[in-house]
Write a protein that holds these residues in place. Structure first.
Motif, PDB file in Angstrom:
ATOM      1  N   ALA A 145      -0.848 174.166  44.312  1.00  0.00           N
ATOM      2  CA  ALA A 145       0.695 174.369  44.518  1.00  0.00           C
ATOM      3  C   ALA A 145       0.835 174.934  45.959  1.00  0.00           C
ATOM      4  O   ALA A 145       2.005 174.417  46.768  1.00  0.00           O
ATOM      5  CB  ALA A 145       1.338 175.037  43.654  1.00  0.00           C
ATOM      6  N   LYS A 146       0.165 176.133  46.421  1.00  0.00           N
ATOM      7  CA  LYS A 146       0.085 176.529  47.689  1.00  0.00           C
ATOM      8  C   LYS A 146      -0.133 175.873  48.794  1.00  0.00           C
ATOM      9  O   LYS A 146       0.565 175.552  49.896  1.00  0.00           O
ATOM     10  CB  LYS A 146      -0.775 177.618  47.770  1.00  0.00           C
ATOM     11  CG  LYS A 146      -0.411 178.997  46.911  1.00  0.00           C
ATOM     12  CD  LYS A 146      -1.450 180.010  46.901  1.00  0.00           C
ATOM     13  CE  LYS A 146      -1.054 181.382  46.248  1.00  0.00           C
ATOM     14  NZ  LYS A 146      -1.830 182.419  46.312  1.00  0.00           N
ATOM     15  N   GLU A 147      -1.095 174.614  48.536  1.00  0.00           N
ATOM     16  CA  GLU A 147      -1.244 173.841  49.729  1.00  0.00           C
ATOM     17  C   GLU A 147      -0.303 172.774  49.834  1.00  0.00           C
ATOM     18  O   GLU A 147      -0.063 172.272  50.795  1.00  0.00           O
ATOM     19  CB  GLU A 147      -2.688 172.823  49.178  1.00  0.00           C
ATOM     20  CG  GLU A 147      -4.052 173.787  49.041  1.00  0.00           C
ATOM     21  CD  GLU A 147      -5.155 172.926  48.485  1.00  0.00           C
ATOM     22  OE1 GLU A 147      -5.021 171.651  48.415  1.00  0.00           O
ATOM     23  OE2 GLU A 147      -6.224 173.676  48.149  1.00  0.00           O
ATOM     24  N   LEU A 148       0.245 172.378  48.770  1.00  0.00           N
ATOM     25  CA  LEU A 148       1.466 171.370  48.783  1.00  0.00           C
ATOM     26  C   LEU A 148       2.687 172.056  49.328  1.00  0.00           C
ATOM     27  O   LEU A 148       3.368 171.582  50.324  1.00  0.00           O
ATOM     28  CB  LEU A 148       1.743 170.993  47.560  1.00  0.00           C
ATOM     29  CG  LEU A 148       0.768 170.023  46.635  1.00  0.00           C
ATOM     30  CD1 LEU A 148       0.727 169.582  45.286  1.00  0.00           C
ATOM     31  CD2 LEU A 148       0.534 168.737  47.547  1.00  0.00           C
ATOM     32  N   LEU A 149       2.933 173.415  49.191  1.00  0.00           N
ATOM     33  CA  LEU A 149       3.840 174.004  49.893  1.00  0.00           C
ATOM     34  C   LEU A 149       3.683 174.287  51.216  1.00  0.00           C
ATOM     35  O   LEU A 149       4.831 174.248  52.069  1.00  0.00           O
ATOM     36  CB  LEU A 149       4.304 175.416  49.015  1.00  0.00           C
ATOM     37  CG  LEU A 149       4.755 175.434  47.651  1.00  0.00           C
ATOM     38  CD1 LEU A 149       4.680 176.942  46.928  1.00  0.00           C
ATOM     39  CD2 LEU A 149       6.172 174.790  47.487  1.00  0.00           C
TER      40      LEU A 149
ATOM     41  N   ILE B 162       6.684 180.402  50.161  1.00  0.00           N
ATOM     42  CA  ILE B 162       7.042 180.980  49.181  1.00  0.00           C
ATOM     43  C   ILE B 162       6.080 181.149  48.222  1.00  0.00           C
ATOM     44  O   ILE B 162       4.831 180.507  48.221  1.00  0.00           O
ATOM     45  CB  ILE B 162       8.477 180.369  48.472  1.00  0.00           C
ATOM     46  CG1 ILE B 162       7.995 178.944  47.931  1.00  0.00           C
ATOM     47  CG2 ILE B 162       9.418 180.506  49.398  1.00  0.00           C
ATOM     48  CD1 ILE B 162       8.996 178.238  46.880  1.00  0.00           C
ATOM     49  N   ASN B 163       6.147 182.169  47.350  1.00  0.00           N
ATOM     50  CA  ASN B 163       5.321 182.278  46.258  1.00  0.00           C
ATOM     51  C   ASN B 163       5.328 181.194  45.147  1.00  0.00           C
ATOM     52  O   ASN B 163       6.512 181.222  44.642  1.00  0.00           O
ATOM     53  CB  ASN B 163       5.571 183.622  45.356  1.00  0.00           C
ATOM     54  CG  ASN B 163       4.529 184.012  44.410  1.00  0.00           C
ATOM     55  OD1 ASN B 163       3.766 183.192  43.869  1.00  0.00           O
ATOM     56  ND2 ASN B 163       4.302 185.320  44.344  1.00  0.00           N
ATOM     57  N   PRO B 164       4.399 180.315  44.896  1.00  0.00           N
ATOM     58  CA  PRO B 164       4.592 179.422  43.829  1.00  0.00           C
ATOM     59  C   PRO B 164       4.752 179.658  42.348  1.00  0.00           C
ATOM     60  O   PRO B 164       5.282 178.764  41.719  1.00  0.00           O
ATOM     61  CB  PRO B 164       3.204 178.655  43.820  1.00  0.00           C
ATOM     62  CG  PRO B 164       2.365 179.636  44.303  1.00  0.00           C
ATOM     63  CD  PRO B 164       3.002 180.626  45.301  1.00  0.00           C
TER      64      PRO B 164
END
Length: 506
Positions: free
Chosen positions: A124-128, A135-137
């Motif tokens: 999710a961090k990579e996609l964000l 932001i914090n996932p």
């Protein structure tokens, strides 16, 4: 090998004998941003629902060709599996779940049949990062702004290896800054080879971002315009959308007659106990008879909160200050008292707060003022029919009859029903909150014409709008809000986009 990632050929879709789409042809090249434009009811959303499998194979005629292969989508997951993902105007996120949970819901990363939370958060961090959202996932979606939620939706689409991304009115609820950030992201996705279809009523955005723009009208393909050939212009798009030229989308009022003060607000404060802060602070404004007063500002500036606080305070803010209607001090404890004093409020959220979508036009038009069609406490159905037909005709509501269910109307016609509902109460002051959000240019022109007609009849209007062109095109005076405060008042002669934005960002 074809340059087209998508070809929709001779698509026809009918609903109970009415053709929503008639032999529509629509093609998208690989790695391009293709805008789909047209009036409400032109068939844009219907075409995209055919493409995404909402309307399954067999319920329409024609062929969908994706990456050179004829497709038969029986459900949404079939289109998703091929790399087609659609993001609707009403975001499909779960507010009480975290960002990472929303991104991978239905597409969970598992190890031995169990969801791998660490791997999910990491991915999710990579996609964000790809959508430039820092932001914090683990943040809950309900704690994000609408603009950030939109980016979460795109990250969710990227998690499904999207090849063709469809966005339906993606900037309708966004402020200017968030809208531009989103358009920049679409340009970046294009550079990465992702094709994009964007439905939009904001023609300046279409001109800014589209490689091509296809115009639909009355369920038919009218034309496809090419930016490389300098074919995409506001005048050309409008002419093809509405079948006629609209020289000035903001109709003029040649004989302005400004009268005495209808509303005055002095040293006005509204405290939101849930948020623990003031949403309106030391506001001083006035509105004269026969005047359109625009209230500009970025999303979250307090415009809607202020409007609600003077319209009977339905959010139960703690209020302090003076409110005068035609010079008489007022203190409203309920919206019914504001209505009785001659104030009406057309909400920005017509679907959520403004209309009964499952009811017909006549029930919606009369809903706010049942006394107007009642005798000795009994509703007069003949009078209800008479009133509803009067507003259907005077507001140019396009519907088969007043018995038509409001939820089946186009956005522009829903807005007219919402407007008719509040005009029936006979207000002196009409508060319009985002009056043309999510409606097409033809319907906008009709709404503006109605506003001018109301003003010429002696009504006063407060217009809250995030579209600076609309504020500048329709207002007599403009107040600019930021952080719950009035940052400045501008005459229409002195106002421009630059000084409005300067005040709005203070």
């Amino acid at each position: 090998m074809s340059d087209y990632i998508l070809e929709m050929n001779q698509i026809t879709k009918e609903f109970t004998g009415v053709k929503a789409l008639s032999n529509v042809n629509f093609k998208v090249e690989k790695g391009e941003i293709h805008c789909l434009v047209g009036e409400n009811g032109a068939g844009k959303s219907t075409l995209m629902k055919v493409l995404s499998g909402v309307y399954p194979y067999g319920s329409y005629q024609g062929d969908i060709v994706f990456e050179g292969n004829i497709q038969q989508f029986h459900k949404i997951n079939d289109s998703v599996d091929t790399g087609i993902v659609i993001i609707y105007q009403e975001l499909a996120l779960f507010p009480d779940l975290s960002v990472y949970e929303n991104i991978f819901i239905g597409n969970e990363i598992k190890r031995r049949g169990i969801i791998d939370s660490n791997q999910t958060i990491s991915r999710a961090k990579e996609l964000l990062q790809k959508v430039k959202l820092n932001i914090n996932p683990e943040t809950l979606v309900k704690d994000l702004s609408v603009g950030k939620q939109q980016l979460v939706e795109i990250a969710k689409a990227l998690s499904k290896n999207v090849k063709l991304l469809i966005l339906d009115e993606p900037t309708a609820a966004l402020n200017e800054n968030d809208s531009e950030n989103l358009l920049d992201l679409l340009r970046e996705l294009k550079r990465q080879g992702i094709s994009c279809i964007m439905i939009s009523h904001k023609l300046k955005e279409v001109i800014s971002i589209a490689d091509k723009a296809t115009v639909l009208r009355d369920g038919k393909t009218i034309c496809t315009l090419d930016a490389a050939k300098e074919e995409i212009s506001e005048v050309r798009i409008i002419k093809n959308m509405v079948g006629r030229e609209i020289e000035d989308i903001y109709p003029k009022r040649p004989d302005k007659k400004i009268g005495e003060k209808v509303l005055e607000v002095r040293s006005w404060f509204a405290f939101d106990s849930q948020l623990g802060r003031h949403v309106a602070k030391d506001i001083n404004i006035h509105v004269n008879k026969g005047e359109i007063v625009g209230i500009a500002g970025l999303m979250g500036s307090g415009r809607t909160e202020f409007a609600l606080s003077i319209f009977g305070n339905p959010k139960s803010y703690k209020l302090h200050g003076e409110l005068l209607v035609e010079g008489v001090p007022k203190s409203f404890k309920h919206t019914s008292e504001a209505i009785k004093a001659g104030i009406a409020y057309v909400t920005e959220d017509r679907k959520g707060d403004g209309l009964f979508l499952a009811q017909d036009i006549k029930r919606n038009v009369t809903a706010a003022y049942l006394q107007g069609i009642s005798t000795n406490g009994m509703m007069n159905e003949n009078e209800e029919v008479k009133v509803a037909n009067e507003y259907k005709n005077s507001l140019y509501i396009k519907a088969s009859s007043i018995e038509q269910i409001v939820g089946n109307l186009s956005g522009g016609n829903q807005q007219k029903v919402s407007l008719g509902k509040w005009l029936f109460v006979g207000p002196k002051l009409l508060i319009l909150d985002e009056p043309t959000r999510g409606i097409d240019v033809g319907a906008k022109f009709e709404i503006y014409t109605i506003m001018n007609k109301l003003i010429s009849q002696g009504m006063s209007i407060i217009m809250i709008s995030s579209e600076l062109g609309e504020v500048l095109g329709m207002s007599d005076r403009i107040y600019v809000m930021a952080q719950g405060e009035i940052k400045g008042e501008l005459s229409i002669d002195a106002a421009n986009q630059e000084n409005i934005m300067q005040l709005a960002t203070q």
